[in-house]
Scaffold this motif. Structure first.
Motif, PDB file in Angstrom:
ATOM      1  N   ASN A  78       0.806  -1.220   0.000  1.00  0.00           N
ATOM      2  CA  ASN A  78       0.000   0.000   0.000  1.00  0.00           C
ATOM      3  C   ASN A  78       0.839   1.270   0.000  1.00  0.00           C
ATOM      4  O   ASN A  78       0.575   2.191  -0.755  1.00  0.00           O
ATOM      5  N   HIS A 161      -0.372  11.374  10.400  1.00  0.00           N
ATOM      6  CA  HIS A 161      -1.698  11.045  10.945  1.00  0.00           C
ATOM      7  C   HIS A 161      -2.119  12.033  12.034  1.00  0.00           C
ATOM      8  O   HIS A 161      -3.309  12.305  12.205  1.00  0.00           O
ATOM      9  N   SER A 184      -2.166  -2.082  13.774  1.00  0.00           N
ATOM     10  CA  SER A 184      -0.830  -1.537  13.942  1.00  0.00           C
ATOM     11  C   SER A 184       0.171  -2.314  13.103  1.00  0.00           C
ATOM     12  O   SER A 184       0.354  -3.512  13.287  1.00  0.00           O
ATOM     13  N   GLY A 185       0.768  -1.608  12.139  1.00  0.00           N
ATOM     14  CA  GLY A 185       1.838  -2.198  11.327  1.00  0.00           C
ATOM     15  C   GLY A 185       3.093  -1.397  11.616  1.00  0.00           C
ATOM     16  O   GLY A 185       3.892  -1.734  12.487  1.00  0.00           O
ATOM     17  N   GLY A 187       2.615   1.403  12.885  1.00  0.00           N
ATOM     18  CA  GLY A 187       2.122   2.077  14.088  1.00  0.00           C
ATOM     19  C   GLY A 187       1.826   3.545  13.851  1.00  0.00           C
ATOM     20  O   GLY A 187       1.342   4.236  14.755  1.00  0.00           O
ATOM     21  N   GLY A 188       2.094   4.029  12.660  1.00  0.00           N
ATOM     22  CA  GLY A 188       1.890   5.452  12.366  1.00  0.00           C
ATOM     23  C   GLY A 188       0.445   5.886  12.555  1.00  0.00           C
ATOM     24  O   GLY A 188       0.176   6.925  13.164  1.00  0.00           O
ATOM     25  N   GLY A 237       0.394  -6.322   6.298  1.00  0.00           N
ATOM     26  CA  GLY A 237       0.324  -4.919   6.729  1.00  0.00           C
ATOM     27  C   GLY A 237       0.029  -4.738   8.207  1.00  0.00           C
ATOM     28  O   GLY A 237      -0.037  -3.630   8.697  1.00  0.00           O
ATOM     29  N   THR A 281      -6.938  -6.501   6.476  1.00  0.00           N
ATOM     30  CA  THR A 281      -6.799  -5.888   7.811  1.00  0.00           C
ATOM     31  C   THR A 281      -8.086  -5.190   8.265  1.00  0.00           C
ATOM     32  O   THR A 281      -8.274  -4.968   9.459  1.00  0.00           O
ATOM     33  N   PRO A 309      -8.328   0.128   6.717  1.00  0.00           N
ATOM     34  CA  PRO A 309      -7.223   0.739   5.962  1.00  0.00           C
ATOM     35  C   PRO A 309      -7.233   0.677   4.435  1.00  0.00           C
ATOM     36  O   PRO A 309      -6.715   1.574   3.799  1.00  0.00           O
ATOM     37  N   TYR A 315      -7.128  -7.952  -2.824  1.00  0.00           N
ATOM     38  CA  TYR A 315      -7.040  -9.294  -2.231  1.00  0.00           C
ATOM     39  C   TYR A 315      -7.865 -10.325  -2.998  1.00  0.00           C
ATOM     40  O   TYR A 315      -8.288 -11.324  -2.440  1.00  0.00           O
TER      41      TYR A 315
HETATM   42  N1  PMP Z   1      -3.504  -2.382   7.003  1.00  0.00           N
HETATM   43  C1  PMP Z   1      -2.840  -2.401   5.855  1.00  0.00           C
HETATM   44  C2  PMP Z   1      -3.427  -3.108   4.686  1.00  0.00           C
HETATM   45  C3  PMP Z   1      -1.583  -1.796   5.755  1.00  0.00           C
HETATM   46  O1  PMP Z   1      -0.899  -1.837   4.598  1.00  0.00           O
HETATM   47  C4  PMP Z   1      -1.038  -1.169   6.906  1.00  0.00           C
HETATM   48  C5  PMP Z   1       0.316  -0.534   6.835  1.00  0.00           C
HETATM   49  N2  PMP Z   1       1.413  -1.413   6.944  1.00  0.00           N
HETATM   50  C6  PMP Z   1      -1.767  -1.162   8.099  1.00  0.00           C
HETATM   51  C7  PMP Z   1      -3.003  -1.772   8.100  1.00  0.00           C
HETATM   52  C8  PMP Z   1      -1.239  -0.573   9.387  1.00  0.00           C
HETATM   53  O2  PMP Z   1      -1.085   0.819   9.359  1.00  0.00           O
HETATM   54  P1  PMP Z   1       0.166   1.483  10.080  1.00  0.00           P
HETATM   55  O3  PMP Z   1       1.385   1.113   9.285  1.00  0.00           O
HETATM   56  O4  PMP Z   1      -0.097   2.952  10.041  1.00  0.00           O
HETATM   57  O5  PMP Z   1       0.267   0.953  11.451  1.00  0.00           O
END
Ligand code: PMP
Length: 344
Positions: A78, A161, A184-185, A187-188, A237, A281, A309, A315
């Motif tokens: 993404n 964010h 949270s990926g 975490g941003g 993600g 997600t 998100p 998918y």
């Molecule tokens: N869902 C998807 C599909 C993502 O690509 C991401 C980003 N890695 C997230 C959730 C999580 O967002 P963040 O990186 O801001 O924590």
């Protein structure tokens, strides 16, 4: 230019200001009011448009980026798509190191948006030279006039964010939200939005969604990195095998872990119950909310905002493929409500 014609100047002007939609069906058995912030309404179809635009524009302001320069990033797909889109409009080259876990659809989309893509093995340690972190780092060292976005370790990811998602949620809810839920990926999203919301009202509960196979929840609870928590999982993600500095763990009140299987079924149920065709997600986020509701997190007075998100179109060869679901053994489960197509 004709002043009578009401048009956006380019696609980037559509980033942010995503809608909040009330969920009427999928969580109806639980107390509280649930609203989803639908990030697939961004032009690049995910929340990552926000950080791509923000980080690039900050680099431009500081004079680090000039047209013709190269943008490099590690990404599950993404962020890459968003960076590639911003690069098209602003005249940058875009090179992306992508995990082999990313769906082929995502990889093809990146290439079509003009990015050069390196597919790196998913199940190697972060410090392995084949990992997408190390590949991106090496390319950055080799390519003159390149900028490495480094979303997992870039504070601007949080700031993006804090500057956009946080104020939007606060305004859209007139400050009446009680809970904010986000996967949270890096975490941003959760850190930047959560920080803004807690500054407005410190009582807002900030709830993170993590995956089984990821270290985030355990780290949040113990402040220790436990490698035993790490094993392969399928959701892209969400969760991590390292501790990203773009996660402000102090902002997060609780992490809820979800499984690949439950999240996949919930993503599919979200389409059928609310007409929202969203990513894996998004299913994980709703699944986490269900689990927390069962633990008594919410009351009738709760106003719960859930970040969803990205879009389901990414998918098609995974969660939305019956064959893929079957291959994972997800159709064997008792909670399966889908019916495999009858073969003639
Ligand atoms: N869902 C998807 C599909 C993502 O690509 C991401 C980003 N890695 C997230 C959730 C999580 O967002 P963040 O990186 O801001 O924590």
């Amino acid at each position: 230019m004709n002043q009578d014609i009401r048009a956006y100047n380019n696609v980037l002007e559509l980033i942010g200001n995503t809608p909040l939609i009330r969920l009427n069906s999928i969580l109806k058995d639980y107390p509280g009011n649930y609203y989803a912030k639908i990030e697939s309404f961004n032009p690049g179809h995910s929340s990552k448009d926000r950080i791509a635009l923000y980080i690039i524009e900050q680099a431009e302001k500081k004079g680090i980026l000039k047209p013709g320069d190269t943008i490099i990033e590690t990404t599950s797909g993404n962020t890459g798509f968003s960076l590639a889109m911003v690069s098209v409009i602003k005249g940058y080259k875009c090179i992306l190191a992508v995990s082999s876990k990313s769906s082929n659809d995502k990889i093809d989309m990146l290439k079509n948006m003009g990015a050069q893509v390196y597919v790196c093995p998913a199940h190697v340690k972060a410090d392995d030279p084949r990992s997408y972190y190390q590949v991106a780092k090496r390319l950055h060292e080799e390519i003159k006039d390149s900028v490495y976005i480094n979303q997992y370790f870039n504070e601007l990811n949080i700031d993006a964010h804090y500057a956009s998602t946080g104020p939007e949620v606060w305004k859209q809810t007139n400050g009446k939200l009680t809970h904010f839920v986000a996967c949270s990926g890096t975490g941003g999203t959760i850190s930047g939005t959560g920080k803004y919301l807690k500054e407005q009202n410190s009582a807002v509960r900030v709830l993170g969604i993590d995956a089984y196979g990821s270290v985030l929840k355990k780290y949040h609870e113990t402040k220790e990195f436990d490698p035993n928590e790490i094993y392969p999982y399928r959701i892209e993600g969400l969760g991590k095998n390292l501790i990203p500095s773009a996660t402000d763990f102090d902002i997060i009140d609780h992490f809820e872990k979800v499984s690949d299987e439950d999240s996949a079924h919930t993503a599919r149920a979200l389409v059928k119950s609310e007409g929202l065709f969203l990513g894996y997600t998004s299913g994980a986020a709703i699944q986490g909310v269900k689990q927390m509701a069962e633990q008594g997190e919410f009351t009738e007075d709760s106003n719960v905002i859930i970040m969803l998100p990205d879009h389901g179109s990414r998918y098609m060869s995974k969660v939305y493929s019956d064959d893929w679901m079957n291959d994972q053994g997800f159709f064997d489960s008792k909670n399966e409500k889908d019916v495999l197509q009858v073969q003639f």
